[in-house]
Scaffold this active site. Structure first.
Site, short mmCIF file in Angstrom:
data_model
loop_
_atom_site.label_atom_id
_atom_site.label_comp_id
_atom_site.label_asym_id
_atom_site.label_seq_id
_atom_site.Cartn_x
_atom_site.Cartn_y
_atom_site.Cartn_z
N ASP A 1 53.72 40.81 48.21
CA ASP A 1 53.15 41.01 46.88
C ASP A 1 54.22 41.68 46.02
OD1 ASP A 1 51.50 41.38 44.73
OD2 ASP A 1 49.79 41.94 45.96
N ASN B 1 53.91 42.25 33.51
CA ASN B 1 53.22 41.41 32.53
C ASN B 1 52.91 42.18 31.26
OD1 ASN B 1 53.15 38.89 33.73
ND2 ASN B 1 51.29 39.32 34.89
N ASP C 1 55.94 34.96 34.66
CA ASP C 1 56.07 33.64 35.29
C ASP C 1 57.48 33.41 35.79
OD1 ASP C 1 53.44 33.24 34.69
OD2 ASP C 1 53.80 31.95 32.94
N GLU D 1 50.48 37.08 42.06
CA GLU D 1 51.79 37.49 42.58
C GLU D 1 51.80 37.57 44.10
OE1 GLU D 1 49.47 41.34 41.82
OE2 GLU D 1 49.57 39.28 41.08
#
Length: 540
Positions: free
Chosen positions: A420, A428, A437, A463
């Site tokens: 992760d 973000n 992204d 993620e």
């Protein structure tokens, strides 16, 4: 006009221009004429269909008629039994009224008990019971009961209700199967003194047989009398009578109806047509059953004779239809069979070899060949899209679960790595989803570079990533995880700079361990890595 439509039109033009004259001669006998020919043949088939339809309708009507006849006969037997019990109740009530004035006269009540038992063939014994349940007097054949206190359910019901009682059948200590019909004894002022009890011995075949009197029905019928619980009190069939209770009928099959009919198995396990009716007084149910096949045997015989007369013609017509239909349907059948395998590589060659000898099948063949080419392209594209994450090119969750079974059967052990991105939400929120992204895409590339051939790589969502390493040991999986962690830590991600990941490692043995348990263990290790400060590998 789309590109595919233009290609289709061009191919169609070439086919029509190059083969029009030859096809005109070849396909003069088109599908329309074939349908006209088959319509003539279908007349014969219609006759046979009508034959079968008539047979089924007649069979249904015959069965319904038999069911209603059985129900009617059961209702008649039930009514006969009800008349018996009504008469018995009135007889007992009359004697009880006489005893009200002579209750303290031992000789008088004994004489009345004797009279009732002797004059009526219905009762095996007669008892006069006081309101404490003690027998005050009895008919001569039950004189030993005088002075005894009764404790049966029938006695309790009679004393508690102080009304006429018709008990359910029960067994006595002597093994007799009886039921008790009682009526209260009251004095001239209406005071309750006790009750007059009469016993009906069901162990004697003549008793219930007299009630039912089932001698005039069809020979293959079974007559059952069942009590409120479904226990069989009486059976009559083919000349034998058996009133020794044995067997049980599931009364739930009858529902809550007082009378009706249904299809059920008899006590011998034969599928039977059954009509039933319930007695109003005793609450017993009369079942009239006969084998389901019996009523249609005659119909079968008649229809069989008709069939034997028409069978030669039917066989001849069938052969002609079969040969003609086979010849006509062969191209369509071959094309249809190939339609089930349109995604195989050799299907185009197989369709090319089909002899589509009439116009319609030839056109279908041409269109199928064109469609197969388009289908193969579309299948390949859809398969890739359905199983692959469009952003990273890795397997998505669906693709992972569809391929994991194959991995489980081929590997003796499998290592599992879950990872992760640390603080991905912050990335973000700080740099925007476009940068997020980019981080996911570049991380996927690093995972691909670090993995081995045959490893199963998946983006499980957001993620979170999953690696399945068939054949890898825990040590190898930890080494790969550490190498990947260091590569990510030192990698510069566009727009986000340095990023770290947390990884959880575990392993399991297919066939012995459950993959779901392994995935949970890997997730647990991942959460532990996050809780211990992130940017680390934890093995569980």
């Amino acid at each position: 006009m789309s590109k595919h439509t233009a290609i289709l039109c061009n191919i169609r033009g070439h086919l029509l221009n190059g083969q029009r004259m030859r096809q005109h001669r070849r396909f003069a006998f088109d599908l329309k004429r074939l349908i006209l020919l088959l319509a003539l043949v279908s007349t014969v088939i219609t006759l046979l269909t009508s034959y079968l339809a008539i047979f089924q309708v007649e069979k249904k009507l015959l069965i319904e008629s038999s069911l209603r006849a059985s129900q009617s006969y059961a209702a008649r037997l039930s009514l006969t039994a009800d008349l018996f019990f009504n008469a018995a109740q009135k007889q007992v009530a009359y004697s009880a009224d006489l005893l009200g004035d002579e209750f303290d006269n031992s000789d008088a009540i004994t004489e009345e008990a004797d009279r009732l038992q002797v004059q009526s063939k219905r009762f095996s014994s007669v008892l006069v019971v006081d309101k404490t349940g003690v027998v005050r007097a009895a008919s001569r054949n039950s004189a030993e009961m005088v002075g005894l206190k009764l404790v049966s359910g029938a006695n309790t019901a009679a004393l508690s209700t102080q009304n006429p009682v018709l008990s359910s059948p029960f067994r006595t200590a002597q093994g007799n199967h009886i039921m008790v019909l009682s009526s209260p004894i009251r004095n001239a002022r209406g005071g309750y003194l006790g009750y007059l009890a009469t016993e009906i011995d069901l162990s004697k075949s003549s008793i219930v047989d007299t009630l039912i009197n089932a001698r005039n029905y069809r020979k293959d019928a079974y007559i059952y009398v069942i009590d409120r619980e479904g226990d069989v009190l009486y059976r009559d069939a083919s000349g034998w009578i058996e009133s020794v209770p044995q067997g049980h009928v599931n009364k739930a099959l009858l529902g809550d109806r007082e009378q009706g009919f249904l299809l059920m198995d008899n006590l011998q396990g034969e599928a039977s047509l059954a009509g039933f009716a319930t007695m109003e007084v005793a609450g017993w149910t009369v079942l009239v059953l006969h084998p389901a096949r019996a009523d249609v045997v005659l119909l079968y015989n008649v229809m069989m004779q008709v069939l034997l007369y028409t069978l030669p013609i039917v066989i001849l017509v069938f052969i002609c239809i079969w040969l003609l239909t086979r010849y006509i349907s062969m191209p369509l059948r071959q094309l249809a069979s190939r339609a089930d395998t349109m995604d195989s590589e050799d299907v185009s060659q197989e369709i090319e070899q089909i002899n589509a000898w009439y116009y319609e099948s030839s056109k279908l063949k041409t269109v199928m060949l064109q469609g197969i080419r388009l289908l193969h392209k579309r299948i390949e594209k859809l398969s890739t899209e359905a199983h692959t994450d469009p952003m990273t090119g890795l397997l998505n969750r669906r693709g992972f679960y569809e391929l994991v079974d194959k991995q489980l059967t081929e590997a003796s052990r499998i290592a599992v790595i879950t990872l992760d991105i640390d603080h991905f939400k912050k990335i973000n929120d700080t740099y925007g989803h476009d940068v997020g992204d980019v981080v996911i895409t570049q991380l996927a590339r690093l995972i691909l570079d670090s993995s081995r051939e045959g490893d199963l790589l998946c983006r499980m969502g957001g993620e979170e990533f999953l690696l399945l390493l068939p054949g890898a040991s825990v040590t190898q999986a930890i080494q790969l995880a550490e190498r990947l962690r260091r590569q990510v830590e030192s990698h510069h991600f566009e727009g986000a700079g340095n990023v770290t990941i947390s990884l959880g490692v575990t392993h399991f043995y297919p066939g012995r361990d459950n993959i779901d348990g392994a995935l949970k263990a890997a997730d647990k290790a991942l959460y532990q890595a996050k809780n211990e400060g992130r940017n680390r590998v934890i093995n569980l």
